[in-house]
Design a protein around this motif. Structure first.
Motif, PDB file in Angstrom:
ATOM      1  N   VAL A   1      -4.881   6.121  -0.711  1.00  0.00           N
ATOM      2  CA  VAL A   1      -4.117   4.878  -0.565  1.00  0.00           C
ATOM      3  C   VAL A   1      -4.164   4.147  -1.897  1.00  0.00           C
ATOM      4  CG1 VAL A   1      -4.366   4.596   1.929  1.00  0.00           C
ATOM      5  CG2 VAL A   1      -6.132   3.659   0.407  1.00  0.00           C
TER       6      VAL A   1
ATOM      7  N   ILE B   1      -3.196   0.462  -3.590  1.00  0.00           N
ATOM      8  CA  ILE B   1      -2.963  -0.883  -3.067  1.00  0.00           C
ATOM      9  C   ILE B   1      -2.878  -1.928  -4.175  1.00  0.00           C
ATOM     10  CG2 ILE B   1      -4.173  -0.283  -0.941  1.00  0.00           C
ATOM     11  CD1 ILE B   1      -6.516  -2.038  -1.892  1.00  0.00           C
TER      12      ILE B   1
ATOM     13  N   VAL C   1       0.851  -1.182   0.000  1.00  0.00           N
ATOM     14  CA  VAL C   1       0.000   0.000   0.000  1.00  0.00           C
ATOM     15  C   VAL C   1       0.891   1.236   0.000  1.00  0.00           C
ATOM     16  CG1 VAL C   1      -0.224  -0.168   2.526  1.00  0.00           C
ATOM     17  CG2 VAL C   1      -1.775   1.306   1.252  1.00  0.00           C
TER      18      VAL C   1
ATOM     19  N   ASP D   1      -6.569   2.624  -6.452  1.00  0.00           N
ATOM     20  CA  ASP D   1      -6.392   3.628  -5.406  1.00  0.00           C
ATOM     21  C   ASP D   1      -7.739   4.162  -4.958  1.00  0.00           C
ATOM     22  OD1 ASP D   1      -7.185   5.829  -7.051  1.00  0.00           O
ATOM     23  OD2 ASP D   1      -5.130   6.263  -7.636  1.00  0.00           O
TER      24      ASP D   1
END
Length: 297
Positions: free
Chosen positions: A213, A215, A199, A229
């Motif tokens: 974030v 990931i 992440v 994201d």
């Protein structure tokens, strides 16, 4: 059964077809190269501790329950190419029950196709559709992955704190006129049944709140190699913690497309429900009423 297998295979073929078609314009997941030097002297750990504090600290120290209701809209394409992951016909409105101190997280969804309930406590995970527990391994893996990702999206850096085995700072990235700090964390275990995921946390330089974030999704075979994201558009405080209330999710690779936009419609805390109240399917006892400010789904 044959029709179901063909449907899943078709979804995978469509996903691969889009990947080939759009691969030239898709983004790659950020990876550190040679160790960059930063004039500000801020390390990955310093930045992470700063964002954790900005969000109110570690949620695992909160001796109570957090309850919220969500509603949103799904993109049409993602439901066609990854129907088990999006599950948009079931994941319409959602009611969440979270007791962070003992890592218990449950969600009950209502959608156009019926109801879906998930229960996770530590390594224990169950999923129900229309009141019946699912034993379909693909449905279980996909739901376990999205459930863990949902906890990250809604409760932020506390999720990272308890799974991260390594962190590295990435070069800052500019978006909409702001230069964001970026920290890459390796999570072990990853989301759902993944051994590991990564992440990238985008951290606002002034508020230290998470802006985004980004990931990986290694917990389900058809999404391995994909990355998404989620951007946090609004925040609010509850029980001394600052938590996001509006979200936008996009696939960033191997193709680019809109996934999901959703928002918190109600929130309350410290009801004192028991584990049995959220054991599934659905909620009972003190966990049953809709989150304050929302209508029952």
């Amino acid at each position: 059964m044959g029709a179901k297998v063909r449907s899943k295979a078709s979804a995978a073929v469509v996903w691969l077809g889009f990947s080939v078609l759009l691969g030239g314009c898709a983004g790659t997941f950020p990876q550190p190269g040679t160790e960059p030097e930063f004039d500000d002297g801020l390390t990955a750990d310093t930045l992470f501790q700063r964002t954790l504090a900005a969000h109110g600290g570690d949620l695992r120290t909160f001796e109570g329950d957090l309850n919220q209701a969500n509603a949103g809209d799904w993109g049409r394409i993602i439901q066609r190419i990854q129907p088990l992951v999006a599950d948009g016909e079931y994941r319409g409105r959602g009611e969440e029950r979270y007791r962070p101190a003992d890592d218990l997280y449950a969600v009950h969804y209502t959608g156009s196709a019926g109801t879906k309930s998930v229960f996770r406590r530590g390594e224990e995970f169950r999923v129900y559709f229309d009141g019946e527990r699912s034993t379909d391994p693909e449905r279980v893996r996909a739901s376990a992955m999205t459930t863990d990702a949902g906890e990250l999206f809604h409760y932020g850096p506390s999720f990272v704190k308890h799974r991260a085995t390594a962190m590295e700072r990435l070069p800052d990235r500019r978006d909409d006129g702001v230069d964001y700090y970026r920290v890459l964390a390796t999570l072990e275990p990853g989301f759902g049944e993944a051994e590991a995921d990564q992440v990238v946390m985008w951290i606002h330089p002034e508020t230290a709140l998470l802006y985004r974030v980004h990931i990986t999704l290694n917990g389900f075979e058809p999404t391995q190699g994909a990355h998404v994201d989620t951007t946090f558009l609004e925040y609010a405080e509850v029980e001394g913690f600052t938590l996001p209330t509006r979200f936008e999710e996009r696939v960033r690779g191997p193709l680019r497309l809109f996934v999901h936009e959703w928002w918190v419609t109600g929130r309350d805390s410290k009801r004192g429900w028991s584990s049995a109240d959220v054991d599934g399917p659905g909620f009972s006892g003190a966990a049953a009423p809709a989150a304050a400010g929302s209508s029952a789904p």
